[in-house]
Write a protein that holds these residues in place. Structure first.
Motif, mmCIF file in Angstrom:
data_model
loop_
_atom_site.group_PDB
_atom_site.id
_atom_site.type_symbol
_atom_site.label_atom_id
_atom_site.label_comp_id
_atom_site.label_asym_id
_atom_site.label_seq_id
_atom_site.Cartn_x
_atom_site.Cartn_y
_atom_site.Cartn_z
ATOM 1 N N SER A 1 -67.587 66.840 -14.369
ATOM 2 C CA SER A 1 -66.227 66.931 -13.810
ATOM 3 C C SER A 1 -66.250 67.113 -12.293
ATOM 4 C CB SER A 1 -65.480 68.080 -14.456
ATOM 5 O OG SER A 1 -66.177 69.272 -14.175
ATOM 6 N N GLU A 2 -65.079 66.952 -11.693
ATOM 7 C CA GLU A 2 -64.906 67.025 -10.231
ATOM 8 C C GLU A 2 -65.367 68.383 -9.675
ATOM 9 O OE1 GLU A 2 -63.830 65.912 -6.512
ATOM 10 O OE2 GLU A 2 -63.636 64.622 -8.278
ATOM 11 N N GLY A 3 -66.034 68.350 -8.554
ATOM 12 C CA GLY A 3 -66.319 69.600 -7.851
ATOM 13 C C GLY A 3 -67.456 70.426 -8.417
ATOM 14 N N GLN A 4 -68.166 69.912 -9.422
ATOM 15 C CA GLN A 4 -69.283 70.708 -9.951
ATOM 16 C C GLN A 4 -70.531 70.552 -9.113
ATOM 17 O OE1 GLN A 4 -70.417 70.528 -13.998
ATOM 18 N NE2 GLN A 4 -68.357 70.779 -14.802
ATOM 19 N N ASN A 5 -70.650 69.386 -8.465
ATOM 20 C CA ASN A 5 -71.894 69.108 -7.741
ATOM 21 C C ASN A 5 -71.974 69.844 -6.417
ATOM 22 O OD1 ASN A 5 -73.733 66.902 -8.831
ATOM 23 N ND2 ASN A 5 -71.669 66.247 -9.374
ATOM 24 N N HIS A 6 -73.213 69.950 -5.934
ATOM 25 C CA HIS A 6 -73.412 70.381 -4.551
ATOM 26 C C HIS A 6 -72.841 69.299 -3.632
ATOM 27 C CE1 HIS A 6 -75.905 73.897 -5.168
ATOM 28 N NE2 HIS A 6 -76.623 73.235 -6.062
ATOM 29 N N SER A 7 -72.421 69.705 -2.442
ATOM 30 C CA SER A 7 -71.859 68.701 -1.543
ATOM 31 C C SER A 7 -72.874 68.251 -0.495
ATOM 32 C CB SER A 7 -70.626 69.272 -0.852
ATOM 33 O OG SER A 7 -70.986 70.439 -0.151
ATOM 34 N N ARG A 8 -74.037 68.913 -0.448
ATOM 35 C CA ARG A 8 -75.068 68.480 0.501
ATOM 36 C C ARG A 8 -76.427 68.576 -0.189
ATOM 37 N NH1 ARG A 8 -73.367 70.998 6.246
ATOM 38 N NH2 ARG A 8 -74.601 69.256 6.975
ATOM 39 N N ILE A 9 -77.483 68.158 0.509
ATOM 40 C CA ILE A 9 -78.777 68.006 -0.156
ATOM 41 C C ILE A 9 -79.266 69.291 -0.834
ATOM 42 C CG2 ILE A 9 -79.600 66.054 1.185
ATOM 43 C CD1 ILE A 9 -80.992 67.946 3.048
ATOM 44 N N VAL A 10 -79.970 69.091 -1.956
ATOM 45 C CA VAL A 10 -80.506 70.203 -2.747
ATOM 46 C C VAL A 10 -81.984 70.375 -2.404
ATOM 47 C CG1 VAL A 10 -81.043 70.973 -5.082
ATOM 48 C CG2 VAL A 10 -78.866 69.834 -4.602
ATOM 49 N N PHE A 11 -82.427 71.622 -2.222
ATOM 50 C CA PHE A 11 -83.809 71.861 -1.809
ATOM 51 C C PHE A 11 -84.732 72.273 -2.957
ATOM 52 C CE2 PHE A 11 -81.496 72.729 2.214
ATOM 53 C CZ PHE A 11 -82.042 71.687 2.929
ATOM 54 N N ASN A 12 -84.249 73.165 -3.830
ATOM 55 C CA ASN A 12 -85.143 73.680 -4.877
ATOM 56 C C ASN A 12 -84.466 73.664 -6.232
ATOM 57 O OD1 ASN A 12 -86.567 76.524 -3.026
ATOM 58 N ND2 ASN A 12 -86.668 74.354 -2.634
ATOM 59 N N LEU A 13 -85.280 73.419 -7.285
ATOM 60 C CA LEU A 13 -84.798 73.522 -8.666
ATOM 61 C C LEU A 13 -85.774 74.418 -9.425
ATOM 62 C CD1 LEU A 13 -84.133 69.719 -9.306
ATOM 63 C CD2 LEU A 13 -82.397 71.466 -8.904
ATOM 64 N N SER A 14 -85.251 75.292 -10.294
ATOM 65 C CA SER A 14 -86.143 76.038 -11.181
ATOM 66 C C SER A 14 -85.386 76.294 -12.480
ATOM 67 C CB SER A 14 -86.582 77.359 -10.543
ATOM 68 O OG SER A 14 -85.465 78.049 -10.061
ATOM 69 N N SER A 15 -86.105 76.344 -13.619
ATOM 70 C CA SER A 15 -85.385 76.498 -14.885
ATOM 71 C C SER A 15 -86.025 77.579 -15.723
ATOM 72 C CB SER A 15 -85.385 75.181 -15.655
ATOM 73 O OG SER A 15 -86.702 74.890 -16.079
ATOM 74 N N VAL A 16 -85.268 78.055 -16.720
ATOM 75 C CA VAL A 16 -85.779 79.117 -17.583
ATOM 76 C C VAL A 16 -85.037 79.027 -18.924
ATOM 77 C CG1 VAL A 16 -84.100 80.854 -16.870
ATOM 78 C CG2 VAL A 16 -86.338 81.578 -17.696
ATOM 79 N N LYS A 17 -85.733 79.388 -20.013
ATOM 80 C CA LYS A 17 -85.047 79.503 -21.303
ATOM 81 C C LYS A 17 -84.570 80.938 -21.412
ATOM 82 C CE LYS A 17 -86.089 76.433 -25.045
ATOM 83 N NZ LYS A 17 -86.919 75.262 -24.869
ATOM 84 N N HIS A 18 -83.250 81.122 -21.608
ATOM 85 C CA HIS A 18 -82.739 82.483 -21.719
ATOM 86 C C HIS A 18 -81.910 82.569 -22.979
ATOM 87 C CE1 HIS A 18 -81.557 86.419 -20.591
ATOM 88 N NE2 HIS A 18 -80.275 86.114 -20.571
ATOM 89 N N GLN A 19 -82.305 83.474 -23.904
ATOM 90 C CA GLN A 19 -81.674 83.527 -25.235
ATOM 91 C C GLN A 19 -81.717 82.118 -25.821
ATOM 92 O OE1 GLN A 19 -78.204 85.404 -23.738
ATOM 93 N NE2 GLN A 19 -79.179 87.406 -23.772
ATOM 94 N N ASP A 20 -80.554 81.521 -26.109
ATOM 95 C CA ASP A 20 -80.640 80.210 -26.758
ATOM 96 C C ASP A 20 -80.354 79.076 -25.785
ATOM 97 O OD1 ASP A 20 -78.230 81.194 -26.304
ATOM 98 O OD2 ASP A 20 -77.281 80.523 -28.169
ATOM 99 N N ARG A 21 -80.089 79.420 -24.498
ATOM 100 C CA ARG A 21 -79.726 78.341 -23.569
ATOM 101 C C ARG A 21 -80.886 78.050 -22.625
ATOM 102 N NH1 ARG A 21 -74.573 79.500 -20.376
ATOM 103 N NH2 ARG A 21 -75.724 81.368 -19.791
ATOM 104 N N GLU A 22 -80.911 76.806 -22.136
ATOM 105 C CA GLU A 22 -81.881 76.491 -21.091
ATOM 106 C C GLU A 22 -81.112 76.318 -19.789
ATOM 107 O OE1 GLU A 22 -85.908 74.013 -20.351
ATOM 108 O OE2 GLU A 22 -84.840 73.798 -22.228
ATOM 109 N N LEU A 23 -81.445 77.152 -18.799
ATOM 110 C CA LEU A 23 -80.670 77.171 -17.553
ATOM 111 C C LEU A 23 -81.480 76.572 -16.418
ATOM 112 C CD1 LEU A 23 -79.216 80.784 -17.756
ATOM 113 C CD2 LEU A 23 -78.152 78.647 -18.484
ATOM 114 N N LEU A 24 -80.777 75.919 -15.514
ATOM 115 C CA LEU A 24 -81.407 75.355 -14.319
ATOM 116 C C LEU A 24 -80.710 75.951 -13.103
ATOM 117 C CD1 LEU A 24 -83.182 73.014 -13.000
ATOM 118 C CD2 LEU A 24 -81.045 71.725 -12.941
#
Length: 1537
Positions: free
Chosen positions: A334-357
């Motif tokens: 949906s509209e407005g969810q994205n970053h509006s400028r370049i992204v530098f770092n990504l990291s993810s983790v499994k927490h409870q039942d969800r996988e988060l980034l």
């Protein structure tokens, strides 16, 4: 919140909600999430911010503090059991390991010589950290065994590195030039593969989470091609390539491709090209070139899914098994969810039942994504600059605007339920630090802002298309930083026309150049008005107006307060800005002024105005009397109503609580915010959670317990007052460190600048790397922690001023001499003139040769050389010359052609000679002997050409200029100007000015000197050459004075102002330093200049300073020059006698550092004190006529001192008491006994209010040694008021007597008394702290140095006898009669009145407590819904119990009888009844203070057998009737049973 956090696992963020500092840019890994999914950390400048991300919304957990340089890398340890550890690397080459639970450093090492650019914690070896630096060195460090190893696989800049999750010895490294190398750290020849394919910086490396290379058949596409399998792959062939299973590695590069590499084959198996995604609603300025940062992340357990960043902030999920071109899906549907400028770092983790980034971006947002839905779960905004300004909207409550140094405004809806970080960002057209904000008082969404470069504008924050609607900008810019904005009623000239055509409020802006503009919000493109014009006209002011630094309108729009650079505050009346009064209190630049709100129950509080300056003290003034006073002339106020002392650095911002009356919070450079109870002058709570200097503060308009602060640590904190452990500002260490940090900053000097300000090479790197967005580099120069002068008004000014002066000097040095109208062509100076070289020989002479006289260089070396050749050649010359001359004779008009024998021109005609001269000249120029060339040209007669050529090359010399008149007058003038310009480039300004003077360009010469800060020389020139009344001269003096003033050379500046014949300004600048000597000189100067009133004010200030150092002689000398200060002289004289009297009665063992300086007056010791004082006045000070006495009484009667509180400084209290007693002595002298009684009562009750019982005793015994009977006889018994005052005074005298008797009771009765009292009653009585009046038991803690060191008695317990020689030997009979004298205290009606007042106070207290409890419950509810543990609720309640500022007696009471809960209507009813009851008492009882009657009853009963029975009866009756309050019940229990 402690500086580094507490040792608990909860972190320090308890109760603090924060907008943190922005994540650092351009780092391959400076953020990470812990393996348990609880914490997400990112590097922000030189700190690490930790967020608690376990719940649905993030909360601020704490910060890791310790690095001093920008942090370039950060990673958690992902080995099981060590998830709390994390590591960070910094540009200074150090690595720190932290424990995130306690927020404390575990260890630190510095093995790199260069800035570290990449860091990773090995996922397999729990104590291995791998780092790489800009020169290509890789360091492996095993922290458990403190062992390290270095590798140097490639001499290139490391951009990123990643340890393999499958083979503990493999590390992949990405370099700046696109190379990827895999090394094995267990071997000597460490390189396993060199992977070539990318053409530009490697931004990210990610290993496939699953080992082996046989899983993904679709990847074989690229390999099926006629492959190079048989040939050697990139790098060396190695047999044991890790293991045979191998593993895939992904890399992302600036060349817009992602490559997947096979570790076994050492080559690329797949290349993904970034798709040109359509950007959606990105708020990027079209002028900004599209940047790219391509980071990659391979989430655990998804071997076929790869995440990457893309253009401008989009995130892509690549499905590697999908055939065909399009393998990607966009995150954030949906509209407005994205970053509006370049992204530098990504990291993810499994927490409870969800996988988060988690992602961090240049748009300064931290986002959390749910990988199952690919939607954004939450966004945490952050700040990339100092927080200069906070403002709550008066219309849309809870809407907080934040002005930040990253050129953006944030509007935070703090009441949003769904998203606690609901923040909108506005950046259009700002382009500079946002230093001031102000919401329109009535129009929703209208937000005015001001910036560092002087711009003022208005945003509409509500407009639906707010993303792209730029603000309206005022066409009038300030020259310097905007400090303050305020909305207020229109003042002339905006009020002229019909009412309907004017805006109801206009916008006022104040900036660093000291001017306040009024902008019309309806016509921002029109001209704004400088309000000083109106002020001059209305008040017909002639002298220079002070520079304005703060503007504040009273909320009702009737009064305007202007704060000035000299520390004065002026109050004007709307609409014509008539000056009502000037507050002379701070004497240093004013930073903040705030009026108390209007909506309290006590309307008189709305006249309170609080102000803070570069001095650390906050003053509060009450302007009620000023506004109601109708005098024509403006008043000067020098007495504050309340003084709030405790901070140790400059005050930057203030805010009154909208929920309480007289509550104020202040923000300060000592790094803390302080809440004050203004009426009691009492510090209530101190917040120390920031890691920098505070710049702004706002009290929450919806939560009474919450305050928001902004600081130069790039963050905004919301904190709870009730949860702070400290009550007052830190004394010393913390603030000293801050001051020290500030003093280390290099001072900027204006003269002889070669480089632009703030860009020394060392600093430059720091900035670029810090948040290195190129377009913002310039703006963030100071913001990124380089200049510590940030946010300081004056330092900023100094810096800006210097910048300005430098640029001006550059331009005007050329423009001052830009005279293109002359006939000669204008020389263009192309290169900077190199100073002309003198005739130095090319080779160094040998030492002995240099002693001989050097032979002058030949002017015709070429032809001389040609005439020293071999004989044959010379013979040739002769023949050739003869031939030439022969043809010349035969053919007259053909000039001889000498071809290569130009030197023979010497012997032929003029043309040939000219050719020879040109040849020689060219030779000279090539060898750098311009002066010889010029001499030749002069001989040739081509002087004009020489001058032009020299001017173009910047090689004019004094000699050439001297010869210029040969060519003619115009040419000479032109040459002198060109020479002056050349000298300016060589920074020889004085010489240039002298030359300009020689061609009669006097004004230009003066201007040139002035612009380059040669004021002294400019003034000499102007005085010598111009008419005395020429305005240029005055202008020179004033601008030099302003410069000197800024640098702190006050006496020099004063001389300049005198030279400019503005003595008023000279006085002001001299008094600026504020020490005794300066004030004294300034006062004398004002007297000489005829500024009587100003002189008197300064003299009084000076005298008061001398009083503090106990120098009465000096003070009298200063005061005696002014008739208008005669009354004050009397007060100072009385103060001296009182102090010497007190110190004689209580000789103090402690010697004070400054011995007092008394006069040696003849004193009549036998006479009563006031008579003795009057005699000194008559004999020494010359108060010999009744007129003088009456006049002095009037003078003193006009001054009102604020009431004392227990926080007032003892010397201050003593001085105010002296004032009261001086009035009393004058009234006695004039026979006005009724007035005298009131004044004496004033002095006694003031010492009682100040909580200093010993002082009260002393004053009673000095002034009324025999009691009040004599006084009563002299009063007019028909005057009820004076009789009431007398009764009150008798009460206090008896009260003192009563305690004396009790403390000095005979020894035998003491034991008995102890036996009668159980221990609990004893304490109850000692502590009985009734109705807020401190009782002697508490207050016998004398201020140790009470003006004149009264002996410091600490709490006197009943058993110890206070050494009071006057009452020791009192016989029993005397005691009885003395006790009878105490009957006056047992007044039935007084007891009833005090009881009613107590009831009212108690009900108000209960109400306040109910509100607090309610607030607390609401907070707890919120906290629990935010997913905090249930336990906090219990903690909270227990906390409120013990936090209550209830006296001990109150607590004891709680144990005995549980309090019955009361409802709000009941309380209101109680309050009404009590107030009606209060109204029934006759007014004369309420006017004057009286000791607490019930307390006196208790003391009498404690005296036991010594007390006459009838008194005991009376006391018991009073206690029965009125002792309803718990504390009295408890204390009187033993007597009443």
């Amino acid at each position: 919140m402690a500086a580094t956090g507490t040792g608990t696992g909860t972190g320090t963020g308890m109760g603090v909600r924060a907008l943190p500092a922005s994540p650092n840019w351009y780092s391959s890994r400076c953020s990470d999430v812990s393996s348990d999914g609880r914490l997400f950390g990112f590097a922000a400048r030189h700190r690490i911010c930790l967020l608690d991300v376990a719940a649905a919304a993030p909360t601020f957990y704490g910060e890791l503090i310790g690095h001093t340089d920008r942090i370039s890398g950060f990673a958690f340890c992902h080995c099981p059991g060590h998830g709390g550890l994390c590591a960070s690397s910094s540009d200074d080459g150090s690595v720190k390991i932290w424990d995130s639970g306690t927020l404390s450093p575990v260890l630190e090492y510095s093995l790199h010589q260069n800035a570290i650019s990449a860091l990773h914690w090995s996922p397999l070896v729990k104590d291995l950290i791998v780092t790489g630096d800009e020169k290509g060195v890789i360091v492996c460090y095993w922290h458990n065994r403190n062992d390290s190893q270095q590798f140097f696989p490639e001499p290139r800049t490391v951009f990123c590195l990643s340890c393999s999750p499958h083979h503990e010895n493999l590390v992949a490294i990405g370099y700046k030039d696109g190379m990827v190398v895999i090394i094995d750290i267990s071997r000597k020849r460490e390189v396993v593969h060199r992977l070539r394919g990318h053409e530009d910086e490697i931004h990210g490396l990610a290993w496939c989470p699953v080992p082996g290379e046989e899983r993904l058949p679709a990847w074989q596409d690229e390999l099926q091609a006629p492959s190079e399998e048989s040939k050697v792959p990139n790098g060396e062939v190695t047999q044991d390539t890790a293991t045979k299973k191998g593993c895939y590695l992904a890399s992302g590069s600036k060349d817009q491709t992602i490559r997947i590499w096979s570790c076994t084959r050492g080559r690329s198996v797949m290349t993904l090209k970034l798709p040109p995604t359509k950007r959606r609603g990105g708020a990027v300025d079209p002028a900004v070139k599209e940047r790219i940062w391509l980071t990659v992340h391979w989430p655990a357990g998804h071997p076929s899914d790869l995440l990457s960043s893309a253009f401008g902030g989009e995130l892509l999920l690549w499905n590697l098994t999908q055939p065909g071109k399009r393998k990607w899906t966009l995150l954030g549907s949906s509209e407005g969810q994205n970053h509006s400028r370049i992204v530098f770092n990504l990291s993810s983790v499994k927490h409870q039942d969800r996988e988060l980034l988690f992602s961090i971006s240049m748009d300064r947002d931290v986002k959390c994504w749910d990988l199952s839905t690919l939607d954004c779960s939450w966004t945490m905004p952050s700040l990339g600059g100092f927080v200069y300004s906070l403002a709550f909207s008066p219309v849309d409550s809870g809407c907080l605007a934040i002005g930040v140094g990253d050129s953006m405004i944030r509007v935070w809806n703090t009441l949003s339920i769904t998203n606690i970080y609901d923040v909108k960002t506005f950046w259009q057209s700002i382009k500079s630090k946002v230093t001031a904000l102000s919401w329109h008082p009535t129009k929703e969404g209208s937000l005015a802002f001001g910036t560092d470069d002087g711009k003022v504008g208005i945003f509409d924050t509500l407009s639906s298309s707010a993303k792209n609607k730029p603000p309206q900008i005022s066409s009038t810019y300030h020259k310097k930083t905007v400090y303050t904005l305020a909305w207020g009623p229109p003042t002339p000239p905006l009020i002229s026309g019909e009412e309907s055509e004017q805006p109801s409020v206009t916008l006022y802006s104040c900036a660093g150049e000291g001017i306040v503009f009024q902008h019309n919000p309806w016509k921002l493109n029109g001209e704004a008005n400088d309000i000083n014009r109106v002020i001059r006209d209305t008040n017909s002011i002639k002298h220079k107006l002070p520079a304005r630094t703060e503007v504040s309108w009273k909320p009702d729009g009737k009064l305007l307060a202007l704060g000035n650079e000299d520390g004065s505050i002026e109050i004007f009346q709307a609409p014509n800005l008539k000056l009502l009064c000037t507050i002379q209190q701070h004497h240093k630049l004013i930073n903040a002024i705030r009026w108390h709100h209007e909506h309290g129950t006590q309307p008189e509080l709305s006249y309170l105005i609080a102000s803070g300056s570069i001095n650390a003290t906050i003053y509060v003034h009450n302007l009620k009397s000023v506004v109601e006073n109708s005098s024509e002339n403006p008043l000067t106020i020098t007495e504050p109503f309340r003084t709030l002392a405790g901070h140790t650095a400059k005050i930057t911002s203030l805010s009154w609580s909208p929920h309480h009356e007289g509550r104020l919070v202040s923000a300060c450079y000592d790094g803390t915010a302080q809440v004050w109870d203004v009426m009691k002058e009492e510090p209530l709570c101190n917040y120390r959670g920031h890691q920098g200097r505070l710049l702004s503060v706002q009290w929450s308009p919806v939560e009474p317990d919450c305050v928001y602060t902004g600081a130069d640590d790039f963050s905004v904190h919301k904190w709870h007052i009730s949860k702070q452990e400290h009550t007052r500002p830190p004394q010393g260490k913390k603030s000293i460190e801050l001051e020290k940090k500030r003093s280390i900053q290099p001072k900027v000097k204006a003269k002889k600048k070669k480089k632009p300000v703030g860009k020394s090479p060392g600093k430059q790197d720091a900035n670029d790397a810090m948040n290195g967005d190129e377009s913002m580099k310039e703006m963030l120069l100071e913001e990124n922690g380089v200049s510590d002068h940030e946010g300081e008004k004056e330092a900023q000014e100094a810096e800006l001023a210097d910048k300005v002066s430098v640029t001006v000097s550059r331009d005007t040095s050329s423009s001052a001499c830009d005279y293109s109208a002359l006939s000669l062509p204008k020389p263009s100076v192309t290169q900077k003139a190199a100073p002309v070289k003198k005739d130095l020989p090319k080779e160094k002479p040998t030492p002995d040769a240099s002693l001989k006289k050097r032979k002058p260089r030949s002017i015709l070396p070429f032809s001389t050389l040609m005439d020293h050749r071999s004989k044959e050649e010379l013979h040739q010359d002769c023949l050739r010359l003869a031939a030439c001359l022969k043809t010349k004779d035969n053919n007259e008009d053909v000039s001889p052609d000498l071809k290569d024998c130009i030197h023979l021109g010497l012997f032929t005609d003029r043309d040939s000679l000219h050719k020879m001269i040109d040849m020689e000249g060219k030779h000279h120029l090539e060898n750098g002997h311009a002066e010889l060339f010029q001499q030749l040209m002069l001989w040739k007669g081509d002087m004009k050409g020489v001058l032009q050529a020299a001017a173009e090359r910047g090689q004019l010399t004094d000699q050439l200029v001297a010869m210029a008149p040969m060519v003619g007058y115009q040419a000479w003038v032109w040459t002198v100007e060109a020479f002056a310009k050349q000298l300016c480039f060589q920074e020889q300004y004085v010489k240039a000015a002298s030359h300009l003077l020689s061609i009669h360009k006097v004004y230009e010469a003066i201007e040139l000197l002035k612009v380059n800060n040669f004021y002294r020389e400019a003034i000499v020139m102007a005085k010598a050459r111009l008419r005395p009344e020429d305005p240029v001269l005055k202008e020179l003096y004033t601008s030099w004075a302003a410069l000197l003033e800024k640098d702190g050379h006050y006496s020099m500046a004063a001389k300049c102002y005198l030279g400019a014949s503005s003595p008023y300004d000279a006085v002001k600048v001299l008094s600026k330093k504020g020490d005794v000597a300066s004030l004294k000189t300034a006062a004398e100067l004002a007297l000489i200049s005829g500024e009587e009133e100003l002189s008197a004010t300064l003299s009084l200030r000076c005298a008061q300073d001398l009083l503090l150092s106990r120098n009465w002689v000096g003070a009298q000398e200063v005061l005696q020059q002014h008739k208008t200060l005669f009354g004050q002289r009397l007060v100072f004289c009385l103060n001296e006698l009182l102090c010497s009297c007190l110190s004689e009665r209580n000789p103090c063992e402690k010697k004070s550092p400054v011995p007092p300086c008394y006069h040696s007056w003849e004193l009549n010791r036998e006479a009563p004190f006031l008579d003795m004082v009057t005699q000194v006045w008559q004999n020494v000070l010359g108060m010999d006529t009744t007129e003088k006495a009456t006049c002095a009484q009037e003078q003193l009667g006009r001054i009102e001192h604020p009431p004392s509180t227990s926080n007032t400084h003892p010397k201050q209290v003593l001085f105010h008491i002296s004032h009261d007693l001086a009035l009393a002595a004058l009234s006695c002298h004039l026979g006005m006994w009724d007035e005298a009684v009131k004044s004496i009562l004033g002095a006694v009750s003031r010492s009682f209010d100040a909580g200093n019982f010993t002082l009260m005793q002393e004053i009673c015994s000095i002034i009324l040694p025999e009691g009040c009977d004599d006084l009563r006889d002299k009063l007019d018994s028909t005057n009820s008021q004076s009789m009431d005052a007398c009764r009150s005074l008798e009460g206090f005298v008896a009260y003192r007597q009563l305690y004396n008797l009790w403390w000095n009771s005979p020894k035998d009765s003491l034991g008995l008394q102890k036996a009668v009292l159980g221990p609990s009653e004893q304490t109850a009585l000692e502590k009985s702290c009734v109705s807020g009046d401190p009782t002697p038991e508490e207050t016998v803690q004398t201020a140790a140095e009470m003006g004149e060191n009264l002996c410091s008695t600490t709490e006197v317990s009943k058993g110890e006898t206070q050494s009071d020689s006057r009452t020791d030997s009192v016989g029993v009979a005397d005691r009885q009669s003395a006790l009878k004298g105490c009957q006056v205290l047992l007044s039935e009606e007084m007891a009833a009145l005090q009881n009613t007042q107590r009831d009212i106070a108690e009900v108000q207290e209960t109400l306040a407590e109910m509100i607090r409890q309610h607030q607390q419950q609401r907070n707890n509810l919120q906290e629990n819904t935010n997913g905090n543990s249930q336990g906090s609720n219990l903690e909270q309640n227990s906390e409120t119990e013990s936090d209550k500022p209830c006296s001990d007696s109150n607590q004891m009471n709680c144990k005995d009888e549980a309090k019955q809960p009361v409802t709000l209507p009941e309380l209101t009813k109680q309050l009404l009844n009590a107030k009606q009851k209060l109204a029934e008492f006759p007014d004369n009882l309420k006017v004057f203070p009286f000791p607490d009657v019930l307390e006196c009853c208790l003391v009498l009963l404690h005296l036991g057998s010594q007390c006459p029975p009838e008194l005991q009866e009376q006391a018991l009756a009073l206690l029965r009737n009125h002792g309803g309050a718990a504390v009295y019940k408890k204390a009187a229990r033993s007597f009443l049973t």
